[in-house]
Design an enzyme around this catalytic site. Structure first.
Site, short mmCIF file in Angstrom:
data_model
loop_
_atom_site.label_atom_id
_atom_site.label_comp_id
_atom_site.label_asym_id
_atom_site.label_seq_id
_atom_site.Cartn_x
_atom_site.Cartn_y
_atom_site.Cartn_z
N ALA A 153 0.83 -1.20 0.00
CA ALA A 153 0.00 0.00 0.00
C ALA A 153 0.87 1.25 0.00
CB ALA A 153 -0.92 0.00 1.22
N LYS A 154 0.47 2.23 -0.80
CA LYS A 154 1.18 3.51 -0.85
C LYS A 154 0.50 4.44 0.15
CE LYS A 154 3.33 6.38 -4.46
NZ LYS A 154 4.71 5.93 -4.26
N LEU A 155 0.87 4.29 1.41
CA LEU A 155 0.25 5.02 2.51
C LEU A 155 1.14 6.16 2.97
CD1 LEU A 155 -1.03 1.99 4.62
CD2 LEU A 155 -2.29 3.33 2.91
#
Length: 296
Positions: A153-155
């Protein structure tokens, strides 16, 4: 660098408005806890007009990042892509960097969001690392344990790790940091994936402890087209020391050659390396000078 001016338009929750007139709630979970998901996308001026490179793949990943973090994603992705093209037109942008951001509404508790918003903004931005060959250092910071946060995830919160590593590297006089995973294997740079070259083959860290980037996937596709053997495996620091060359890749970075990692100076001249071949092929692909996508 200033990313907007008095005329800059952003997209926010279904409407276009001036960035200078926009605001957000200071009690949002995203501001206080980094609980948000984002994407980095590039648009290029091509002979066929303005083109957002792999727009669908990026918005698919944005939705997937939200799913992995239990953040609602109630938007139609095709509509978001159309609105992004309109945003570029409104801002008179051709070659541009695009930043969609899903952020959470006010909530001081450590539970799921009470509501979400989506912002899309864009600005002129050259390759993140410029055009020079980079000097990297192996960071004292490690990539997070994938059991502590979803690495796919690109959090936003995950990038505190990147900021710490990059800042420490810059203080020591390096351009970028290279991070290892918790087992001491090569993971990735602070905001880009890495490939190394050895004996006419390319190697890149396998998935699991990295963000498997969209540009990384594109490089692998180009390797298939160009008949370059590309192998995913766990890479050690010793593999770095014995490599003939190396490069970083990412949407912001594009393809950036590496001159050295700490005291390791790569023996191959950049212009004679596989990385340089990939760099040229990638540029031709995004500018639609050669339609590799017909093949891949």
């Amino acid at each position: 660098m200033k990313y907007y001016n008095s005329n800059t338009i952003i997209y926010l929750d279904g409407r276009f408005e001036k960035a200078i007139d926009s605001s957000t709630d200071l009690y949002g979970q995203s501001l206080h806890y980094g609980y948000a998901a984002f994407e980095g996308i590039r648009a290029y001026k091509t002979h066929n007009g303005n083109r957002i490179f792999k727009a669908a793949a990026h918005f698919d990943r944005l939705e997937r990042s939200c799913q992995l973090a239990n953040i609602p994603f109630p938007w139609d992705k095709d509509e978001l892509i159309k609105e992004t093209y309109k945003l570029l037109t409104l801002n008179k942008l051709k070659d541009a960097y695009i930043r969609p951001l899903v952020f959470c509404h006010p909530n001081m508790k450590l539970n799921g969001p009470t509501g979400v918003s989506i912002l899309i903004c864009a600005w002129d931005w050259d390759a993140y690392s410029g055009n020079k060959l980079l000097k990297l250092t192996i960071s004292d910071y490690e990539r997070p344990n994938p059991k502590s946060t979803p690495m796919e995830a690109k959090l936003c919160g995950n990038y505190v790790n990147s900021i710490l590593a990059t800042t420490a590297a810059n203080i020591k006089g390096y351009d970028e940091a290279l991070l290892l995973d918790m087992h001491g294997f090569v993971a990735e740079a602070s905001g880009a994936n890495i490939f190394i070259e050895k004996d006419g083959k390319l190697y890149t860290p396998s998935a699991g402890n990295i963000l498997p980037g969209i540009t990384r996937a594109t490089v692998k596709e180009l390797c298939t087209v160009l008949d370059i053997e590309c192998i995913e495996k766990k890479l050690t620091v010793e593999d770095l020391k014995n490599a003939d060359g190396a490069f970083l890749c990412g949407t912001a970075t594009e393809i950036a050659g590496i001159a050295s990692i700490d005291d390791i100076v790569f023996r191959n001249l950049w212009r004679e390396s596989l990385g340089y071949t990939i760099q040229r092929a990638y540029k031709n692909l995004v500018l639609e000078k050669v339609n590799y996508e017909v093949i891949i």
